[in-house]
Design a protein around this motif. Structure first.
Motif, PDB file in Angstrom:
ATOM      1  N   GLU B  25      27.218  24.922  44.103  1.00 59.61           N
ATOM      2  CA  GLU B  25      28.702  26.060  44.553  1.00 59.61           C
ATOM      3  C   GLU B  25      29.910  25.724  44.181  1.00 59.61           C
ATOM      4  OE1 GLU B  25      28.911  23.730  48.546  1.00 59.61           O
ATOM      5  OE2 GLU B  25      27.840  25.157  49.495  1.00 59.61           O
ATOM      6  N   ALA B  26      31.246  26.423  44.071  1.00 58.11           N
ATOM      7  CA  ALA B  26      31.841  25.884  43.528  1.00 58.11           C
ATOM      8  C   ALA B  26      33.151  26.676  43.930  1.00 58.11           C
ATOM      9  CB  ALA B  26      31.569  26.993  42.111  1.00 58.11           C
ATOM     10  N   GLN B  27      34.483  26.883  44.489  1.00 60.60           N
ATOM     11  CA  GLN B  27      35.138  27.585  44.708  1.00 60.60           C
ATOM     12  C   GLN B  27      35.959  27.667  43.120  1.00 60.60           C
ATOM     13  OE1 GLN B  27      36.402  24.032  47.002  1.00 60.60           O
ATOM     14  NE2 GLN B  27      35.814  24.478  49.044  1.00 60.60           N
ATOM     15  N   VAL B  28      37.117  28.659  43.414  1.00 64.75           N
ATOM     16  CA  VAL B  28      38.228  29.643  42.585  1.00 64.75           C
ATOM     17  C   VAL B  28      38.703  29.734  43.764  1.00 64.75           C
ATOM     18  CG1 VAL B  28      38.593  31.343  41.009  1.00 64.75           C
ATOM     19  CG2 VAL B  28      36.666  30.241  40.467  1.00 64.75           C
ATOM     20  N   ARG B  29      40.550  28.801  42.775  1.00 65.36           N
ATOM     21  CA  ARG B  29      41.709  28.511  43.382  1.00 65.36           C
ATOM     22  C   ARG B  29      43.030  29.504  42.916  1.00 65.36           C
ATOM     23  NH1 ARG B  29      43.963  23.174  44.589  1.00 65.36           N
ATOM     24  NH2 ARG B  29      44.951  23.583  43.148  1.00 65.36           N
ATOM     25  N   LEU B  30      43.081  30.951  43.245  1.00 61.48           N
ATOM     26  CA  LEU B  30      44.352  31.326  41.980  1.00 61.48           C
ATOM     27  C   LEU B  30      45.498  31.137  42.975  1.00 61.48           C
ATOM     28  CD1 LEU B  30      42.960  35.051  42.832  1.00 61.48           C
ATOM     29  CD2 LEU B  30      42.294  33.468  40.701  1.00 61.48           C
ATOM     30  N   LEU B  54      34.475  28.632  32.743  1.00 66.60           N
ATOM     31  CA  LEU B  54      35.936  29.358  32.408  1.00 66.60           C
ATOM     32  C   LEU B  54      35.814  30.246  32.156  1.00 66.60           C
ATOM     33  CD1 LEU B  54      38.343  26.102  31.496  1.00 66.60           C
ATOM     34  CD2 LEU B  54      37.102  26.466  33.957  1.00 66.60           C
ATOM     35  N   LYS B  55      34.787  30.990  30.981  1.00 66.24           N
ATOM     36  CA  LYS B  55      34.727  31.902  29.949  1.00 66.24           C
ATOM     37  C   LYS B  55      34.701  32.688  31.369  1.00 66.24           C
ATOM     38  CE  LYS B  55      33.697  31.265  25.724  1.00 66.24           C
ATOM     39  NZ  LYS B  55      32.475  32.286  24.397  1.00 66.24           N
ATOM     40  N   MET B  56      33.606  32.288  32.044  1.00 59.54           N
ATOM     41  CA  MET B  56      33.248  33.630  32.929  1.00 59.54           C
ATOM     42  C   MET B  56      34.251  33.543  33.952  1.00 59.54           C
ATOM     43  SD  MET B  56      29.248  31.898  33.642  1.00 59.54           S
ATOM     44  CE  MET B  56      28.667  31.431  32.108  1.00 59.54           C
ATOM     45  N   ALA B  57      34.768  33.117  34.715  1.00 52.93           N
ATOM     46  CA  ALA B  57      35.726  32.976  35.860  1.00 52.93           C
ATOM     47  C   ALA B  57      36.776  33.840  35.361  1.00 52.93           C
ATOM     48  CB  ALA B  57      36.659  31.653  35.953  1.00 52.93           C
ATOM     49  N   ALA B  58      37.489  33.484  33.761  1.00 54.96           N
ATOM     50  CA  ALA B  58      38.621  34.244  33.503  1.00 54.96           C
ATOM     51  C   ALA B  58      37.907  35.904  33.261  1.00 54.96           C
ATOM     52  CB  ALA B  58      39.033  33.763  32.103  1.00 54.96           C
ATOM     53  N   GLU B  59      37.004  35.828  32.753  1.00 55.76           N
ATOM     54  CA  GLU B  59      36.389  37.591  32.205  1.00 55.76           C
ATOM     55  C   GLU B  59      36.663  38.169  34.091  1.00 55.76           C
ATOM     56  OE1 GLU B  59      35.554  38.886  29.438  1.00 55.76           O
ATOM     57  OE2 GLU B  59      35.072  40.300  30.414  1.00 55.76           O
ATOM     58  N   VAL B  60      36.010  37.727  35.416  1.00 49.82           N
ATOM     59  CA  VAL B  60      35.462  38.132  35.960  1.00 49.82           C
ATOM     60  C   VAL B  60      37.436  38.470  37.115  1.00 49.82           C
ATOM     61  CG1 VAL B  60      35.617  36.986  38.790  1.00 49.82           C
ATOM     62  CG2 VAL B  60      33.659  37.264  37.263  1.00 49.82           C
ATOM     63  N   LEU B  61      38.153  37.037  36.901  1.00 49.09           N
ATOM     64  CA  LEU B  61      38.999  37.615  36.968  1.00 49.09           C
ATOM     65  C   LEU B  61      40.377  38.473  35.377  1.00 49.09           C
ATOM     66  CD1 LEU B  61      39.929  34.068  38.496  1.00 49.09           C
ATOM     67  CD2 LEU B  61      39.542  35.971  39.729  1.00 49.09           C
ATOM     68  N   GLN B  62      39.702  38.176  34.186  1.00 55.65           N
ATOM     69  CA  GLN B  62      40.603  39.582  33.488  1.00 55.65           C
ATOM     70  C   GLN B  62      41.892  38.355  33.198  1.00 55.65           C
ATOM     71  OE1 GLN B  62      39.819  42.415  31.900  1.00 55.65           O
ATOM     72  NE2 GLN B  62      38.016  41.307  31.876  1.00 55.65           N
ATOM     73  N   ALA B 100      32.028  32.580  43.008  1.00 55.92           N
ATOM     74  CA  ALA B 100      33.909  32.429  43.873  1.00 55.92           C
ATOM     75  C   ALA B 100      34.915  32.791  42.969  1.00 55.92           C
ATOM     76  CB  ALA B 100      33.743  30.748  43.680  1.00 55.92           C
ATOM     77  N   ALA B 101      34.643  33.588  41.841  1.00 61.44           N
ATOM     78  CA  ALA B 101      35.639  34.401  41.424  1.00 61.44           C
ATOM     79  C   ALA B 101      35.556  35.085  41.662  1.00 61.44           C
ATOM     80  CB  ALA B 101      35.737  33.779  40.006  1.00 61.44           C
ATOM     81  N   GLU B 102      34.703  36.114  41.876  1.00 63.01           N
ATOM     82  CA  GLU B 102      35.025  37.434  42.443  1.00 63.01           C
ATOM     83  C   GLU B 102      35.169  37.192  44.378  1.00 63.01           C
ATOM     84  OE1 GLU B 102      30.461  38.467  42.194  1.00 63.01           O
ATOM     85  OE2 GLU B 102      31.628  39.892  40.230  1.00 63.01           O
ATOM     86  N   ASP B 103      34.838  36.308  44.751  1.00 64.34           N
ATOM     87  CA  ASP B 103      35.907  36.061  45.974  1.00 64.34           C
ATOM     88  C   ASP B 103      36.687  35.982  46.367  1.00 64.34           C
ATOM     89  OD1 ASP B 103      34.965  33.205  48.365  1.00 64.34           O
ATOM     90  OD2 ASP B 103      35.103  35.484  49.135  1.00 64.34           O
ATOM     91  N   ALA B 104      37.329  35.196  45.114  1.00 65.55           N
ATOM     92  CA  ALA B 104      39.039  35.166  44.963  1.00 65.55           C
ATOM     93  C   ALA B 104      39.889  36.584  44.540  1.00 65.55           C
ATOM     94  CB  ALA B 104      39.277  34.101  43.982  1.00 65.55           C
ATOM     95  N   ARG B 105      38.818  36.993  43.997  1.00 68.03           N
ATOM     96  CA  ARG B 105      39.552  38.655  44.016  1.00 68.03           C
ATOM     97  C   ARG B 105      39.638  39.436  44.416  1.00 68.03           C
ATOM     98  NH1 ARG B 105      37.326  43.100  42.133  1.00 68.03           N
ATOM     99  NH2 ARG B 105      39.220  43.890  39.876  1.00 68.03           N
ATOM    100  N   ARG B 106      38.118  39.166  45.496  1.00 66.36           N
ATOM    101  CA  ARG B 106      38.346  40.625  46.065  1.00 66.36           C
ATOM    102  C   ARG B 106      39.752  39.735  47.534  1.00 66.36           C
ATOM    103  NH1 ARG B 106      36.462  39.197  51.319  1.00 66.36           N
ATOM    104  NH2 ARG B 106      35.706  37.586  50.412  1.00 66.36           N
ATOM    105  N   GLN B 107      39.961  38.373  47.312  1.00 62.20           N
ATOM    106  CA  GLN B 107      41.036  38.260  48.993  1.00 62.20           C
ATOM    107  C   GLN B 107      41.782  38.948  48.739  1.00 62.20           C
ATOM    108  OE1 GLN B 107      40.654  33.816  50.412  1.00 62.20           O
ATOM    109  NE2 GLN B 107      38.280  34.006  49.840  1.00 62.20           N
ATOM    110  N   LEU B 108      42.150  38.233  47.862  1.00 61.94           N
ATOM    111  CA  LEU B 108      43.754  38.776  46.993  1.00 61.94           C
ATOM    112  C   LEU B 108      44.068  40.170  46.934  1.00 61.94           C
ATOM    113  CD1 LEU B 108      46.230  37.589  44.467  1.00 61.94           C
ATOM    114  CD2 LEU B 108      44.886  38.413  43.033  1.00 61.94           C
ATOM    115  N   LEU B 109      43.572  40.640  46.112  1.00 62.99           N
ATOM    116  CA  LEU B 109      43.516  42.158  46.867  1.00 62.99           C
ATOM    117  C   LEU B 109      43.713  42.899  48.141  1.00 62.99           C
ATOM    118  CD1 LEU B 109      41.034  43.670  43.947  1.00 62.99           C
ATOM    119  CD2 LEU B 109      43.009  43.042  43.498  1.00 62.99           C
ATOM    120  N   GLU B 110      42.906  42.070  49.038  1.00 63.17           N
ATOM    121  CA  GLU B 110      42.951  42.683  50.080  1.00 63.17           C
ATOM    122  C   GLU B 110      44.488  42.210  50.499  1.00 63.17           C
ATOM    123  OE1 GLU B 110      39.442  41.072  51.938  1.00 63.17           O
ATOM    124  OE2 GLU B 110      37.855  42.537  50.936  1.00 63.17           O
ATOM    125  N   LEU B 111      44.526  40.795  50.618  1.00 62.59           N
ATOM    126  CA  LEU B 111      45.885  40.181  50.259  1.00 62.59           C
ATOM    127  C   LEU B 111      47.195  41.443  50.305  1.00 62.59           C
ATOM    128  CD1 LEU B 111      46.909  37.569  51.587  1.00 62.59           C
ATOM    129  CD2 LEU B 111      47.113  36.742  49.775  1.00 62.59           C
TER     130      LEU B 111
END
Lengths: 309, 382
Positions: B25-30, B54-62, B100-111
């Motif tokens: 499991e993981a969490q990513v906090r923006l 970290l590379k993968m998270a950065a890639e997802v979050l651009q 986790a990064a994709e979920d954070a990204r989704r929440q950010l865009l929805e926000l």
């Protein structure tokens, strides 16, 4: 106790036709010094074979010569094995795993004062089941093997001792040094011209390991005949073992493959391995065979190329 | 074949389906300042894997890599993590972090979607700025979520044993039949990793696993027990033989990249493939050439040294009777399938070893679907 703080014992200089090497001279210095490489290549090869580059940079001549033998029972942390070398009554390697131990008998004298003439200290294996309780840890000093072969002397603050007599087969202690006695200098005799000198070290990891079997050979050759042979084996006995029977056998013999083969077999004729060290016998014979073969002119040139000096 | 030295070439293949073992499991906090924080209990053990997630998270979050940091590995506050083991870091841990990064990204865009009066799927984010895909001039930095707010995504990886990696090794070695000494001349590894995330750590894995872990396990390593007391005699790195860097043979690595249905980056892990089999193949070849019973060549432990004198198996049997204790490794005796003590990762920095862990048959009946570009790799083992 570390003696490296003492200055002035780190030198290599000519003396009386030979060389004097201070006891605190680093092994890397010995291995690289031109006087030693030209006059005593055996010593340079032996110094080069010690440990790893870091160990050679820090290790000294005196330290290497006087090192305690290696045995994993003796050196076990936590003192789990109170063996003969520590003053106890039992050698655990004799009933246990002796794969790196002696194939030429055990020591019986416990203390240096008890040790008589060192040749008689080391007792041969005896019959199966009646092995003498002695210490079978081997001498693993590369320099020790080389200096015995070269006929060097060791000067302490008290006396001058021939290398042949410096190492003992006592269960406690590896040299004849008495309390308060310190090695000051290693003295080498005049260099032997026309001699083929090789130091072979058989070990698992070339980068760092101690020898499993080592052989220092100093052969004076005229044409294709061995005029005089000096052959000392290391890591097969509690002290450097001069292969006297092989030296006598080789004298004035033309060097052939058969001679080398017989010399190898002769070197291990009296071997009595025990507790897992059986394999060492064949390796010892092989190293002796190669040392003798290295004298044949065309092989000698190839040998020198391979060794690279 | 003249002279004392013999050369042989052996090949071994190994695959394992552990790349997807166990959960992560993981969490990513923006953060409003355009940075991200990965909360995961995976600890760095010398392979550089923590940098890869970290590379993968950065890639997802651009966002740029220097804007992503990793939490300490402390289960007090991190979610569940089995840990890097069995080559699962890239697939299993990576998948959790990516999710986790994709979920954070989704929440950010929805926000931020109401601010643009568009649906969230019409938005994208790059370099810490959210913009409308159709009209990139309409943009807001992450700061727009408010300085008093963070966004935390959660991701989980479920154990998945349908995916496997596969590695093949060729070993060329030379045996001195007079002394029993084995010298490794050359090693070539070949594998398909799906996609290379980090070339340096991949090379480190291949060199370390076979070059250090595999070869040493095959040839040199042995835990020596005193049969009288049961104590370990070689509990130090001088008497327990590991290769130093100066003892390594030439290792060449061939790496293919055929994207795998693992996660969005299509990568697989490498690490557990410690190949003893290559060495075993070699020993078989050499034994067949000689004919007589050589004593367990090529392991340069005591039983292998010495000339082949034809004493062979009987001598080995007698020796085994005398010295029954063998140490903690399971070794195969002359069969092509070898079990071995599992090795986690390859780097020396790793202290953990799962001694005695049986890996499963290396004669893996591995079938790859199609060209390997998609679909399942059905591993017939385990």
């Amino acid at each position: 106790m570390g003696l490296k703080a003492i200055t002035g014992l780190d030198y290599i200089r000519k003396e009386s036709g030979g060389l004097a090497i201070g006891t605190l001279t680093r092994l890397s210095t010995v291995a690289a010094h031109p006087l030693i490489r030209e006059g005593y290549p055996l010593l340079a090869q032996a110094a080069q074979a010690v440990g790893s580059p870091q160990l050679r940079a820090m290790g000294t001549v005196g330290g290497n010569l006087c090192q305690e033998p290696r045995c994993w029972y003796y050196r076990s942390p936590g003192n789990h094995f109170f063996c003969r070398r520590k003053g106890g009554g039992v050698c655990f390697a004799l009933g246990g795993d002796n794969r790196f131990g002696s194939i030429f008998g055990a020591t019986i004298g416990r203390l240096q004062e008890e040790a008589g003439h060192k040749a008689e200290d080391v007792v041969q294996g005896g019959d199966e089941g009646h092995f003498v309780q002695g210490c079978v840890a081997v001498s693993t000093s590369d320099l020790a093997t080389a200096v015995v072969a070269l006929g060097a002397w060791i000067k302490t603050n008290v006396r001058l001792i021939p290398a042949d007599d410096f190492f003992v087969g006592a269960a406690m202690g590896s040299t004849v040094l008495r309390p308060g006695e310190v090695v000051e200098e290693l003295r080498l005799p005049p260099p032997l011209p026309d001699s083929v000198q090789t130091y072979q070290k058989f070990r698992i990891r070339d980068a760092i390991d101690f020898a499993i079997v080592s052989a220092a050979s100093l052969l004076r050759v005229e044409g294709d005949r061995v005029v005089e042979a000096g052959l000392v084996l290391g890591s097969v006995a509690p002290l450097p073992r001069r292969a006297k029977e092989v030296e006598a056998f080789l004298k004035n013999q033309p060097v052939t493959a058969e001679l080398a083969q017989e010399a190898g077999a002769l070197a291990v004729r009296d071997a009595k391995p025990r507790g897992g060290s059986e394999y060492k016998v064949q390796i010892t014979a092989e190293l002796v065979r190669r040392a003798v073969l290295g004298c044949v002119p065309h092989k000698r040139k190839r040998w020198e190329e391979v060794r690279g000096g | 074949m003249r002279g004392a030295k013999r050369r042989g070439v052996g090949v071994g293949v190994h695959g394992n389906a552990d790349v997807g073992e166990d959960a992560s499991e993981a969490q990513v906090r923006l953060h409003p300042d355009g940075s991200a924080f990965v909360i995961s209990c995976q600890s760095e053990h010398g392979t550089g894997q923590s940098g890869n997630v970290l590379k993968m998270a950065a890639e997802v979050l651009q966002i740029s890599l220097d804007k992503v940091t990793l939490s300490p590995a402390d289960s007090l506050f991190t979610p569940y993590e089995f840990g890097p083991a069995g080559s699962r870091g890239t697939y299993a841990i990576g998948s959790a972090v990516i999710a986790a990064a994709e979920d954070a990204r989704r929440q950010l865009l929805e926000l931020l979607a109401p601010r643009f009066h568009v649906a969230a799927d019409e938005l994208d984010t790059e370099d810490g700025v959210v913009f409308v895909k159709e009209d990139p001039e309409r943009r807001l930095p992450w700061r727009a979520i408010g300085l008093d707010r963070t966004v935390t995504g959660y991701g989980r990886f479920e154990p998945d044993h349908t995916l496997s990696n596969c590695l093949m090794s060729f070993v060329e070695l030379e045996v001195d039949t007079n002394t029993g000494r084995v010298e490794l001349l050359r090693v070539v590894n070949a594998t398909d990793v799906g996609r290379i995330i980090d070339p340096l750590s991949l090379e480190g894995q291949l060199n370390g696993c076979l070059g250090s872990a595999g070869i040493d396990g095959a040839l040199w390593e042995e835990t020596v027990l005193d049969s009288g007391t049961g104590r370990i005699l070689n509990c130090n790195l001088l008497d327990y033989k590991w290769r130093t860097t100066r003892d390594l043979p030439i290792i060449e690595n061939v790496v293919l990249e055929t994207p795998v249905a693992s996660h969005r980056f299509g990568a697989l892990g490498v690490g557990r493939s410690a190949l003893l089999r290559a060495r075993r193949r070699c020993s078989w070849q050499l034994q067949m050439h000689w004919g007589s019973g050589c004593v367990t060549i090529p392991s340069p432990r005591r039983e292998s040294w010495g000339r082949c004198t034809g004493r062979g198996p009987r001598w080995a049997a007698k020796r085994d009777a005398e010295f029954p204790l063998r140490g903690s490794h399971v070794r195969s005796r002359g069969c092509g399938v070898a079990r071995y003590a599992g090795r986690e990762g390859g780097c020396a920095g790793r202290g953990h070893r799962s001694a005695g862990y049986s890996q499963g048959s290396s004669a893996c009946r591995l079938s790859r679907g199609g060209s390997g570009s998609e679909g399942h790799y059905r591993a017939g083992l385990y």
